[in-house]
Design a protein around this motif. Structure first.
Motif, PDB file in Angstrom:
ATOM      1  N   LYS A   1      75.234  -6.632   8.788  1.00 12.68           N
ATOM      2  CA  LYS A   1      76.536  -7.081   9.299  1.00 12.68           C
ATOM      3  C   LYS A   1      76.452  -8.508   9.832  1.00 12.68           C
ATOM      4  CE  LYS A   1      78.309  -2.478  10.498  1.00 12.68           C
ATOM      5  NZ  LYS A   1      78.746  -1.578  11.597  1.00 12.68           N
ATOM      6  N   LEU A   2      75.356  -8.815  10.545  1.00 16.84           N
ATOM      7  CA  LEU A   2      75.174 -10.191  11.023  1.00 16.84           C
ATOM      8  C   LEU A   2      75.064 -11.153   9.848  1.00 16.84           C
ATOM      9  CD1 LEU A   2      72.651  -9.685  13.982  1.00 16.84           C
ATOM     10  CD2 LEU A   2      75.064 -10.326  14.131  1.00 16.84           C
ATOM     11  N   PHE A   3      74.359 -10.723   8.784  1.00 18.93           N
ATOM     12  CA  PHE A   3      74.248 -11.555   7.575  1.00 18.93           C
ATOM     13  C   PHE A   3      75.634 -11.835   6.991  1.00 18.93           C
ATOM     14  CE2 PHE A   3      73.874 -11.687   2.911  1.00 18.93           C
ATOM     15  CZ  PHE A   3      73.102 -12.843   2.802  1.00 18.93           C
ATOM     16  N   HIS A   4      76.477 -10.783   6.878  1.00 21.20           N
ATOM     17  CA  HIS A   4      77.844 -10.966   6.375  1.00 21.20           C
ATOM     18  C   HIS A   4      78.602 -11.971   7.238  1.00 21.20           C
ATOM     19  CE1 HIS A   4      78.787  -7.864   3.220  1.00 21.20           C
ATOM     20  NE2 HIS A   4      77.544  -7.538   3.537  1.00 21.20           N
ATOM     21  N   ALA A   5      78.474 -11.828   8.573  1.00 24.72           N
ATOM     22  CA  ALA A   5      79.226 -12.712   9.467  1.00 24.72           C
ATOM     23  C   ALA A   5      78.801 -14.155   9.291  1.00 24.72           C
ATOM     24  CB  ALA A   5      79.028 -12.263  10.917  1.00 24.72           C
ATOM     25  N   ASN A   6      77.501 -14.397   9.151  1.00 27.51           N
ATOM     26  CA  ASN A   6      77.025 -15.770   9.004  1.00 27.51           C
ATOM     27  C   ASN A   6      77.355 -16.348   7.630  1.00 27.51           C
ATOM     28  OD1 ASN A   6      75.258 -16.886  11.396  1.00 27.51           O
ATOM     29  ND2 ASN A   6      74.876 -14.682  11.301  1.00 27.51           N
ATOM     30  N   ILE A   7      77.364 -15.489   6.596  1.00 28.83           N
ATOM     31  CA  ILE A   7      77.807 -15.960   5.275  1.00 28.83           C
ATOM     32  C   ILE A   7      79.269 -16.382   5.346  1.00 28.83           C
ATOM     33  CG2 ILE A   7      78.354 -15.189   2.930  1.00 28.83           C
ATOM     34  CD1 ILE A   7      75.422 -15.898   3.333  1.00 28.83           C
ATOM     35  N   ALA A   8      80.106 -15.564   6.018  1.00 34.98           N
ATOM     36  CA  ALA A   8      81.526 -15.916   6.168  1.00 34.98           C
ATOM     37  C   ALA A   8      81.677 -17.214   6.946  1.00 34.98           C
ATOM     38  CB  ALA A   8      82.272 -14.780   6.863  1.00 34.98           C
ATOM     39  N   ALA A   9      80.846 -17.385   8.029  1.00 37.94           N
ATOM     40  CA  ALA A   9      80.916 -18.620   8.808  1.00 37.94           C
ATOM     41  C   ALA A   9      80.497 -19.819   7.963  1.00 37.94           C
ATOM     42  CB  ALA A   9      80.026 -18.494  10.040  1.00 37.94           C
ATOM     43  N   THR A  10      79.453 -19.638   7.154  1.00 38.14           N
ATOM     44  CA  THR A  10      79.018 -20.729   6.262  1.00 38.14           C
ATOM     45  C   THR A  10      80.133 -21.133   5.312  1.00 38.14           C
ATOM     46  OG1 THR A  10      76.745 -19.907   6.355  1.00 38.14           O
ATOM     47  CG2 THR A  10      77.284 -21.421   4.564  1.00 38.14           C
ATOM     48  N   SER A  11      80.784 -20.131   4.701  1.00 37.62           N
ATOM     49  CA  SER A  11      81.865 -20.423   3.761  1.00 37.62           C
ATOM     50  C   SER A  11      83.030 -21.115   4.462  1.00 37.62           C
ATOM     51  CB  SER A  11      82.346 -19.118   3.112  1.00 37.62           C
ATOM     52  OG  SER A  11      83.427 -19.371   2.255  1.00 37.62           O
ATOM     53  N   ASP A  12      83.373 -20.632   5.684  1.00 41.05           N
ATOM     54  CA  ASP A  12      84.482 -21.253   6.423  1.00 41.05           C
ATOM     55  C   ASP A  12      84.186 -22.722   6.735  1.00 41.05           C
ATOM     56  OD1 ASP A  12      85.840 -18.884   6.366  1.00 41.05           O
ATOM     57  OD2 ASP A  12      85.258 -18.269   8.390  1.00 41.05           O
ATOM     58  N   ARG A  13      82.946 -23.004   7.118  1.00 39.95           N
ATOM     59  CA  ARG A  13      82.609 -24.388   7.479  1.00 39.95           C
ATOM     60  C   ARG A  13      82.525 -25.278   6.240  1.00 39.95           C
ATOM     61  NH1 ARG A  13      78.329 -22.353  12.137  1.00 39.95           N
ATOM     62  NH2 ARG A  13      79.931 -22.093  13.775  1.00 39.95           N
ATOM     63  N   LEU A  14      82.062 -24.709   5.142  1.00 44.66           N
ATOM     64  CA  LEU A  14      82.139 -25.464   3.884  1.00 44.66           C
ATOM     65  C   LEU A  14      83.592 -25.714   3.507  1.00 44.66           C
ATOM     66  CD1 LEU A  14      79.330 -23.753   1.770  1.00 44.66           C
ATOM     67  CD2 LEU A  14      79.308 -26.056   2.706  1.00 44.66           C
ATOM     68  N   GLY A  15      84.440 -24.709   3.771  1.00 53.25           N
ATOM     69  CA  GLY A  15      85.865 -24.886   3.507  1.00 53.25           C
ATOM     70  C   GLY A  15      86.457 -25.995   4.357  1.00 53.25           C
ATOM     71  N   GLN A  16      85.990 -26.116   5.619  1.00 55.54           N
ATOM     72  CA  GLN A  16      86.463 -27.207   6.471  1.00 55.54           C
ATOM     73  C   GLN A  16      86.041 -28.560   5.906  1.00 55.54           C
ATOM     74  OE1 GLN A  16      84.778 -26.070  10.230  1.00 55.54           O
ATOM     75  NE2 GLN A  16      86.324 -24.505  10.644  1.00 55.54           N
ATOM     76  N   ALA A  17      84.794 -28.629   5.427  1.00 61.78           N
ATOM     77  CA  ALA A  17      84.356 -29.878   4.787  1.00 61.78           C
ATOM     78  C   ALA A  17      85.197 -30.164   3.545  1.00 61.78           C
ATOM     79  CB  ALA A  17      82.871 -29.777   4.418  1.00 61.78           C
TER      80      ALA A  17
END
Length: 430
Positions: free
Chosen positions: A149-165
């Motif tokens: 679950k932590l892995f899923h959360a960090n993958i989602a955070a990575t994608s969101d921050r890439l989306g911000q870039a």
């Protein structure tokens, strides 16, 4: 001087009139050439280049990050050596992608900030994944589920921050696009003023040139705007001038390449790598579409869920490579046995689903039994043994009174009953 002018022939005055008439045209052509090539076309070239070199790789990296969920989830749920290998391959590509993109964004502090934040989240996620895949997991391990679950959360955070870039870069490209549009408008104004000076003498030619230029520039601007807004089907059609025609041609080629890449990536995201069948994501989308058709009265059908009997015993006895061979052969048998309009999916480890369009209860049960018999009649050769395989099938009729999730639950309940009643049988949900 006056006498000298009066002595000039008609040819002279015609020639003088043509010079006076053509001078603004010549001036406008020179100005138009430099304005278009130096400002408008180069600006649109820069926009197109940034679309290819910055937004495309950034979007590819987001897709790769999301793809890491598949091997980790499958490893947590099923184990096996292939998933860690697949994750490590994806990790290498992702880290290379971060390095390459960081070079592209070296002069953009805003984008670099989001990119660095995304990399920090990715570091946490890949550390969690490395820990998860370091040792064999026990079934239903709560610590492994927590880390997943932590892995899923960090993958989602990575994608969101890439989306911000992505949003930062897209906004700057949009600003460049607006500047290019402004240059094109200014170019049109300069051309209009110059052409107006010779309107009386060459009104037809001025109108023709003005229409050609304005329409071509408008088409190019409109095509760039549509592309910026996500329209991948639009193509720019410009014949003259040749400079804008070449820009339009390259722009169209770029859109086609990006569209093909996005289509290929979308297709890969919906295909199970082992069996080459459509995966759970594609199944959920198809079931939702069919349910909408059932609610509107334009569709009918049934849902089959299939589970290979004693699949864990096959893995334990012959190894996971044999299990993979069984899954591939089982999928091939199903593919060769279903009707042309039926849709076949792998929705779990050894669980498959078939959407039977237009099938009633009798037809669904009959087809399910034919599939079951076809599977049991074809032991699967692996090395020097033949592995007998049977399948249990749950069937449920699609109904507008049930949500897609409830339809799947009904089929799974029937499948469970088929398992508890002895396996290698078909049960129709009541």
């Amino acid at each position: 001087m006056l006498k000298l002018l009066k002595a000039r022939s008609l040819r002279f005055w015609v020639a003088l009139g043509m010079v006076v008439a053509l001078a603004p045209l010549t001036l406008s052509a020179v100005i138009g050439h430099f304005v278009l090539n130096g400002s408008v076309i180069s600006a649109f070239d820069d926009v197109a280049k940034r679309q290819r070199s910055e937004l495309g790789p950034l979007q590819d990296l987001r897709i790769l990050v999301w793809d890491t969920l598949i091997p980790i989830d499958e490893y947590v749920n099923e184990g096996g050596p292939q998933q860690p290998l697949l994750f490590r391959e994806l990790r290498s590509r992702i880290e290379t992608g971060f390095v390459d993109i960081r070079v592209q964004f070296a002069d953009d502090a805003d984008a670099l900030l989001h990119l660095d934040n995304a990399f920090e989240s990715w570091e946490v996620a890949q550390n969690l994944a490395t820990t998860l895949t370091a040792d064999a997991l026990a079934p239903d391990d709560p610590e492994a589920e927590r880390q997943a679950k932590l892995f899923h959360a960090n993958i989602a955070a990575t994608s969101d921050r890439l989306g911000q870039a992505f949003d930062v870069i897209q906004a700057k490209i949009a600003a460049e696009h607006d500047a290019a549009v402004k240059w094109s408008e200014d170019a049109g104004l300069v051309l209009a003023v110059a052409l107006g000076l010779s309107l009386v003498a060459v009104v037809a030619g001025v109108v023709l040139v003005g229409l050609i230029m304005s329409r071509s520039v408008d088409r190019l601007v409109d095509g760039a705007a549509r592309f910026a807004n996500g329209d991948r089907d639009h193509r720019i059609d410009i014949s003259v001038p040749p400079e804008l025609s070449r820009v339009a041609l390259e722009f169209n080629r770029m859109i086609a390449r990006i569209d093909a890449s996005e289509t290929a990536l979308a297709g890969l995201a919906r295909v199970d790598e082992l069996t080459q069948l459509l995966n759970r994501r594609a199944f959920d989308e198809a079931l939702a579409r069919l349910h909408a058709g059932i609610v509107s009265g334009s569709a009918a059908g049934a849902l089959l869920t299939l589970d290979i009997d004693h699949f864990k015993a096959i893995n334990d006895t012959h190894g996971h490579a044999a299990g993979d061979a069984v899954l591939r052969s089982f999928a091939a048998t199903l593919r060769n046995s279903v009707r042309a309009g039926d849709q076949l999916y792998r929705i779990g480890g050894e669980e498959f689903a078939i959407i039977l369009a237009g099938a009633g209860p009798d037809k669904a049960v009959d087809l399910a039994n034919r599939l079951r018999e076809a599977v049991s009649a074809q032991p699967i050769p692996y090395r020097d043994v033949k592995i007998p395989v049977t399948v249990s099938v749950g069937a449920a009729m699609l109904s507008g009174d049930l949500t897609p999730a409830e339809l799947l639950e009904a089929a799974d309940a029937a499948l469970y009953k088929a398992k508890t009643d002895g396996r290698n049988r078909v049960v129709l949900s009541s």
